[in-house]
Scaffold this motif. Structure first.
Motif, PDB file in Angstrom:
ATOM      1  N   PRO A   1       7.558  18.550  11.848  1.00 22.95           N
ATOM      2  CA  PRO A   1       8.623  18.744  10.863  1.00 22.95           C
ATOM      3  C   PRO A   1       8.347  19.963   9.995  1.00 22.95           C
ATOM      4  O   PRO A   1       7.202  20.398   9.863  1.00 22.95           O
ATOM      5  CB  PRO A   1       8.554  17.461  10.034  1.00 22.95           C
ATOM      6  CG  PRO A   1       7.121  17.050  10.116  1.00 22.95           C
ATOM      7  CD  PRO A   1       6.680  17.454  11.510  1.00 22.95           C
ATOM      8  N   GLY A   2       9.369  20.518   9.385  1.00 19.36           N
ATOM      9  CA  GLY A   2       9.191  21.590   8.423  1.00 19.36           C
ATOM     10  C   GLY A   2       8.535  21.053   7.165  1.00 19.36           C
ATOM     11  O   GLY A   2       8.463  19.837   6.953  1.00 19.36           O
TER      12      GLY A   2
ATOM     13  N   ALA B   1       8.935  17.235   5.682  1.00 16.09           N
ATOM     14  CA  ALA B   1       7.732  16.423   5.539  1.00 16.09           C
ATOM     15  C   ALA B   1       7.559  15.964   4.096  1.00 16.09           C
ATOM     16  O   ALA B   1       7.201  14.813   3.839  1.00 16.09           O
ATOM     17  CB  ALA B   1       6.502  17.209   5.994  1.00 16.09           C
ATOM     18  N   ALA B   2       7.828  16.856   3.147  1.00 19.39           N
ATOM     19  CA  ALA B   2       7.651  16.524   1.734  1.00 19.39           C
ATOM     20  C   ALA B   2       8.682  15.505   1.260  1.00 19.39           C
ATOM     21  O   ALA B   2       8.340  14.543   0.567  1.00 19.39           O
ATOM     22  CB  ALA B   2       7.749  17.788   0.880  1.00 19.39           C
TER      23      ALA B   2
ATOM     24  N   PRO C   1       2.619  15.785   9.089  1.00 23.91           N
ATOM     25  CA  PRO C   1       2.921  17.172   9.439  1.00 23.91           C
ATOM     26  C   PRO C   1       2.678  17.498  10.909  1.00 23.91           C
ATOM     27  O   PRO C   1       3.170  18.506  11.398  1.00 23.91           O
ATOM     28  CB  PRO C   1       1.985  17.981   8.540  1.00 23.91           C
ATOM     29  CG  PRO C   1       0.887  17.061   8.177  1.00 23.91           C
ATOM     30  CD  PRO C   1       1.475  15.681   8.184  1.00 23.91           C
ATOM     31  N   ARG C   2       1.947  16.659  11.619  1.00 26.67           N
ATOM     32  CA  ARG C   2       1.689  16.924  13.039  1.00 26.67           C
ATOM     33  C   ARG C   2       2.769  16.313  13.940  1.00 26.67           C
ATOM     34  O   ARG C   2       3.338  16.994  14.773  1.00 26.67           O
ATOM     35  CB  ARG C   2       0.336  16.385  13.464  1.00 26.67           C
ATOM     36  CG  ARG C   2       0.066  16.666  14.966  1.00 26.67           C
ATOM     37  CD  ARG C   2      -1.164  15.964  15.488  1.00 26.67           C
ATOM     38  NE  ARG C   2      -2.380  16.562  14.953  1.00 26.67           N
ATOM     39  CZ  ARG C   2      -3.556  15.961  14.990  1.00 26.67           C
ATOM     40  NH1 ARG C   2      -3.679  14.753  15.502  1.00 26.67           N
ATOM     41  NH2 ARG C   2      -4.624  16.551  14.500  1.00 26.67           N
TER      42      ARG C   2
ATOM     43  N   LEU D   1       0.150  19.218   1.325  1.00 25.12           N
ATOM     44  CA  LEU D   1      -0.582  18.801   2.512  1.00 25.12           C
ATOM     45  C   LEU D   1       0.058  19.402   3.768  1.00 25.12           C
ATOM     46  O   LEU D   1      -0.638  19.925   4.641  1.00 25.12           O
ATOM     47  CB  LEU D   1      -0.613  17.276   2.623  1.00 25.12           C
ATOM     48  CG  LEU D   1      -1.488  16.739   3.758  1.00 25.12           C
ATOM     49  CD1 LEU D   1      -2.224  15.499   3.305  1.00 25.12           C
ATOM     50  CD2 LEU D   1      -0.671  16.435   4.988  1.00 25.12           C
ATOM     51  N   ALA D   2       1.387  19.352   3.858  1.00 20.66           N
ATOM     52  CA  ALA D   2       2.080  19.924   5.022  1.00 20.66           C
ATOM     53  C   ALA D   2       1.844  21.429   5.106  1.00 20.66           C
ATOM     54  O   ALA D   2       1.655  21.981   6.189  1.00 20.66           O
ATOM     55  CB  ALA D   2       3.568  19.609   4.956  1.00 20.66           C
ATOM     56  N   SER D   3       1.825  22.090   3.967  1.00 18.73           N
ATOM     57  CA  SER D   3       1.572  23.525   3.939  1.00 18.73           C
ATOM     58  C   SER D   3       0.146  23.842   4.390  1.00 18.73           C
ATOM     59  O   SER D   3      -0.081  24.781   5.150  1.00 18.73           O
ATOM     60  CB  SER D   3       1.814  24.069   2.532  1.00 18.73           C
ATOM     61  OG  SER D   3       1.554  25.436   2.473  1.00 18.73           O
ATOM     62  N   GLU D   4      -0.825  23.049   3.924  1.00 23.62           N
ATOM     63  CA  GLU D   4      -2.210  23.238   4.363  1.00 23.62           C
ATOM     64  C   GLU D   4      -2.321  23.041   5.867  1.00 23.62           C
ATOM     65  O   GLU D   4      -3.002  23.800   6.550  1.00 23.62           O
ATOM     66  CB  GLU D   4      -3.144  22.258   3.646  1.00 23.62           C
ATOM     67  CG  GLU D   4      -3.487  22.652   2.241  1.00 23.62           C
ATOM     68  CD  GLU D   4      -4.511  21.717   1.621  1.00 23.62           C
ATOM     69  OE1 GLU D   4      -5.169  20.946   2.347  1.00 23.62           O
ATOM     70  OE2 GLU D   4      -4.658  21.761   0.391  1.00 23.62           O
TER      71      GLU D   4
END
Length: 128
Positions: free
Chosen positions: A13-14, A18-19, A25-26, A113-116
């Motif tokens: 997901p983007g 995700a947020a 995020p995977r 977290l998704a960005s990391e």
């Protein structure tokens, strides 16, 4: 799927999705949170270890400042325009503030977290 981001693979997901939805995020499963603002230890679907990511206290500090200023401004505005009793002000603003902080914290922590994960930064690289 071509999006210009090197970390965006099929099925992921983007960051915004995700947020907003608490997605892994995977794999995109709704497994990111185990509580109102507490991450699950890992994704139950793909096994991604969420404990490897360290989002720190940055989101909390920023949210408290922003939400505190917003709620204080609205409370002052309400007091000056409607002059409600103080118990009513407390009855309104305590739950509103709590909901905004918890909701905002979920979104901010999930986005970080998704960005990391997407950028393969720091702790996200170790263990992959």
């Amino acid at each position: 799927m071509t999006s210009g981001h090197t970390g965006n693979e099929e099925g992921q997901p983007g960051i915004a999705a995700a947020a907003l939805s608490g997605l892994c995020p995977r794999c995109g499963a709704r497994t990111l949170f185990a509580g109102p603002a507490r991450f699950a230890p890992k994704c139950r679907v793909c096994g991604l270890d969420f404990s490897r990511f360290d989002v720190g206290d940055g989101p909390a500090a920023l949210l408290i400042l922003i939400i505190g200023a917003l709620v204080a401004g609205l409370a002052i505005w309400l007091q000056l325009t409607a002059d409600p009793p103080y118990w009513l002000q407390a009855l309104i603003w305590i739950p509103v503030t709590t909901a905004l902080v918890i909701g905002g914290l979920r979104i901010a922590k999930a986005a970080l977290l998704a960005s990391e994960f997407r950028n393969k930064s720091g702790e996200a690289r170790s263990g992959q």
